[in-house]
Every structure is written in structure tokens, then in C-alpha cells.
Design an enzyme around this catalytic site. Structure first.
Site, PDB file in Angstrom:
ATOM      1  CE1 TYR A   1      -2.976  -3.072   0.218  1.00  0.00           C
ATOM      2  CE2 TYR A   1      -3.307  -2.671   2.546  1.00  0.00           C
ATOM      3  CZ  TYR A   1      -3.553  -3.412   1.417  1.00  0.00           C
ATOM      4  OH  TYR A   1      -4.372  -4.517   1.489  1.00  0.00           O
TER       5      TYR A   1
ATOM      6  CG  HIS B   1      -0.910  -8.724  -0.064  1.00  0.00           C
ATOM      7  ND1 HIS B   1      -0.598  -7.386  -0.075  1.00  0.00           N
ATOM      8  CD2 HIS B   1      -2.248  -8.775  -0.291  1.00  0.00           C
ATOM      9  CE1 HIS B   1      -1.677  -6.676  -0.292  1.00  0.00           C
ATOM     10  NE2 HIS B   1      -2.697  -7.489  -0.427  1.00  0.00           N
TER      11      HIS B   1
ATOM     12  N   GLY C   1     -17.729  -3.655  -1.463  1.00  0.00           N
ATOM     13  CA  GLY C   1     -17.554  -3.698  -2.909  1.00  0.00           C
ATOM     14  C   GLY C   1     -16.721  -2.558  -3.441  1.00  0.00           C
TER      15      GLY C   1
ATOM     16  CG  PHE D   1     -20.589  -0.604  -6.905  1.00  0.00           C
ATOM     17  CD1 PHE D   1     -20.701   0.376  -7.876  1.00  0.00           C
ATOM     18  CD2 PHE D   1     -21.519  -1.630  -6.892  1.00  0.00           C
ATOM     19  CE1 PHE D   1     -21.722   0.330  -8.823  1.00  0.00           C
ATOM     20  CE2 PHE D   1     -22.537  -1.689  -7.838  1.00  0.00           C
ATOM     21  CZ  PHE D   1     -22.633  -0.705  -8.805  1.00  0.00           C
TER      22      PHE D   1
END
Length: 342
Positions: free
Chosen positions: A67, A133, A215, A218
Site C-alpha cells: 500500500y 498477501h 464492494g 460501490f
């Protein structure tokens, strides 16, 4: 209305002794991926969100060396300060930057080097929960997990996790060292893990950490068209569900959730997050946000209890054949459990 302080109580995550708040905070968006130039968020706002999380009982903070290529872990160091022991810090390794973009490494040397680098950036002597990961399918997973097991023996890592691994890979890794948590994408519009992966985790006593439970934003109902996303946002560049006709067709699904949420007097995002919580006490969603407002909204969702009828209605809206587009582009999908070579 904001939830009261310490509104969440810790419970066991997995069967190896680790405890976690039932909901975590995904920190990825504080350093990469989701971009909104019309409403930028400062580092100070992100840090304030992390501090407010602890006040609300959200002690589980999820990061990765991927990240912002380390920037997110450095941000956590600033945010944690002298309160490090109050948080469950989860981080990850395996994704590496290359001249062509990104690759995955699971060799013993990288496992150790990545952990040492994360510890330095986080400013801590140990990581509570350390994930692989993505699985490096050019390296036997037993080699990767033997190296991870050594980190546990040395006290640099307390518990181990895995992300986007197939059910078979989970079993192989678990045989080397018990897995505490398996991170997987799980939400109303991403349910592919329910077939094999989630039952395997439950059989083995592995906690389920649901990433992107909203989501990728979303399901909050705030994305109405591509105009709401910046051209450099990874949802536009790498996620077919947010592209072209797929987005328009998927928006219809969220409109149905919004109608159900209105009846309950909550937001669509809260309803979607309540659905994830309803899947069991072994499920720990980690919705990501950079803003205190949305953090408080997400925590309040934990207290929304859905009826069997409401659960069935939501699942009917998001039936598999009604969802348009894959969750990642083919390049990224090859690094997921669904991209495992047969």
C-alpha cells in the site's frame, strides 16, 4: 448518529489465541488506489480516523508493504505513537515493484527482508498478524511458510495469515504452521469464496477476514457513473465491474439495495456491511475509509441485525448471474485464488 465509544468488544479470530475487534479498518485507501480529487483527504484526517477507530473499539488495522509501497506502514507509525499496544496491526508481504509494474515473491530471502523492512517502517518490534498477501506459484508454499514460521519463533510476528490463496494452498500452508486468518474478498457482489475456500477455513478453525466488504465503495451507492471516479483510480483501470456498460448494469443492483436500506432507516453501505456480519462470528470485515464520518457509519452497521427475509432479499438482488464484470483484470486475477492453475 455516531456510535458510542468502545461500542465493539473483541472476540477470538481463528483458533490460535489472537483476539480482534469484530470489525477492522482497512488502511489501503489512505495511501493508494482510490482517488477523488474533488474531495482530497489529508494525512492528518487519516490519522484522526485511526485514532477515532480505537475510541470506537476498532483496534484491528489492516495494512501492507504494497500500500503506497511502504507509505501506508509509515503512516501507521505516525498514527500509533505510544498507543501501539492498543492496536492489532496486520500487514502483508509478497507484492514487489518491477519495471513492468508488479510481481509476487514468496522465497525465503524475500519473506525475511520484507518483514524487517515492515517492522522498521511501522516502528515496532513485532507485527500482530502477518499475511502472505499473494501466493508465489513459482515457489512451493511450504518454503514460504517455513520462512514465516521462523519469524514467529523469533518473535517478530505473533500470528500468521494468508490472502487470496486457494483451498488447497490454505491446507498446505496450514500444515507447516497454523493459519490464524485468511483474507479474502467477500461482499454481496463477490461471493466466489463461498464454494470451497470459506468451508475449508471453517473446517480448519481459520478466521475469515473479509476485505472490500463494501464492494470497493460501490455498495455505498455513492458511485453513480464513471464521472465519480478519477481516471487514475484503480477501479477504472483494473476492475471490469467499474468499466463501461458493466458499471451501468451494476448500478441498478445498488439502487435496489438503496430502496431496502431506506425501509430500514440506514444507508446502503450499512445494509451491505450488516449482511457480511450476518455470515458468522468467525467473519471479520475490514471496510476501508479515510474519513471519521464513514468510519462511524461503518461501526454502526455492526449493530444492524437483518432478518432471514432481508438476507434473502439482498442475496436475490445480487444473484451471481446479475453481476456484470470480473473483480480484477486478467493480470491481477492470476494472483487470486480463482487464478490458481488447475
Amino acid at each position: 448518529m455516531a456510535p458510542a465509544a468502545n461500542s465493539l468488544s473483541e472476540r477470538a479470530i481463528g483458533s490460535q489465541g489472537l483476539k480482534s475487534s469484530p470489525q477492522g479498518l482497512g488502511a489501503m485507501g489512505m495511501s493508494m488506489a482510490y482517488i477523488n480529487n474533488a474531495d482530497p483527504v489529508s494525512e492528518e484526517q487519516s490519522i484522526a480516523t485511526i485514532h477515532r477507530a480505537l475510541e470506537l473499539g476498532v483496534s484491528h488495522i489492516d495494512s501492507s508493504d504494497f500500500y503506497g509501497w511502504g507509505a501506508n506502514e509509515e503512516l501507521l507509525k505516525k498514527a500509533l505513537g505510544t498507543n501501539r499496544k492498543d492496536y492489532l496491526i496486520a500487514s502483508k508481504f509478497a507484492m514487489v515493484k518491477t519495471k513492468d509494474g508488479m510481481s509476487v515473491r514468496g522465497d525465503k530471502q524475500h519473506v525475511r527482508e520484507a518483514c524487517e523492512a515492515s517492522l522498521k517502517r511501522l516502528g515496532t518490534s513485532y507485527i500482530d498478524l502477518y499475511y502472505q498477501h499473494r501466493v508465489d506459484r513459482n515457489v512451493p508454499i511450504e518454503e514460504t511458510w517455513t520462512a514465516m514460521k521462523e519469524l514467529v519463533k523469533e518473535g517478530k510476528v505473533k500470528y500468521l495469515g494468508i490472502s487470496e490463496a486457494s483451498a488447497e494452498e490454505v491446507r498446505r500452508a496450514h500444515a507447516v504452521h497454523p493459519i490464524t486468518a485468511c483474507q479474502l474478498e467477500w461482499s454481496l457482489w463477490t461471493r466466489s469464496a463461498e464454494k470451497d475456500l470459506i468451508p475449508t477455513c471453517r473446517e480448519l478453525g481459520i478466521g475469515i477476514v473479509a476485505y472490500s466488504p463494501l464492494g470497493r465503495g460501490f455498495l455505498t451507492g455513492t458511485i453513480k457513473s464513471l464521472k465519480d471516479l478519477h481516471e487514475t483510480d484503480t477501479r477504472v483501470s483494473r476492475m471490469p465491474r467499474f468499466q463501461g456498460d458493466n458499471l451501468e448494469k451494476n448500478i441498478v443492483l445498488v439502487e435496489a439495495v438503496t430502496a431496502l436500506a431506506d425501509k430500514r432507516g440506514c444507508t446502503p453501505g450499512q445494509l451491505a456491511l450488516a449482511w457480511v456480519h450476518a455470515q458468522g462470528d468467525d467473519v471479520f470485515p475490514i471496510p476501508g475509509t479515510k474519513r471519521v464520518k464513514y468510519l462511524e457509519e461503518n461501526v454502526a452497521a455492526f449493530h444492524i441485525k437483518l432478518s432471514k427475509q432481508e438476507l434473502a432479499q439482498l442475496e436475490a438482488v445480487f444473484a451471481e448471474d446479475k453481476i456484470h464484470g470480473g473483480r480484477y483484470d486478467p493480470n491481477m486475477m492470476k494472483h487470486t485464488f480463482e487464478g490458481t492453475p488447475s
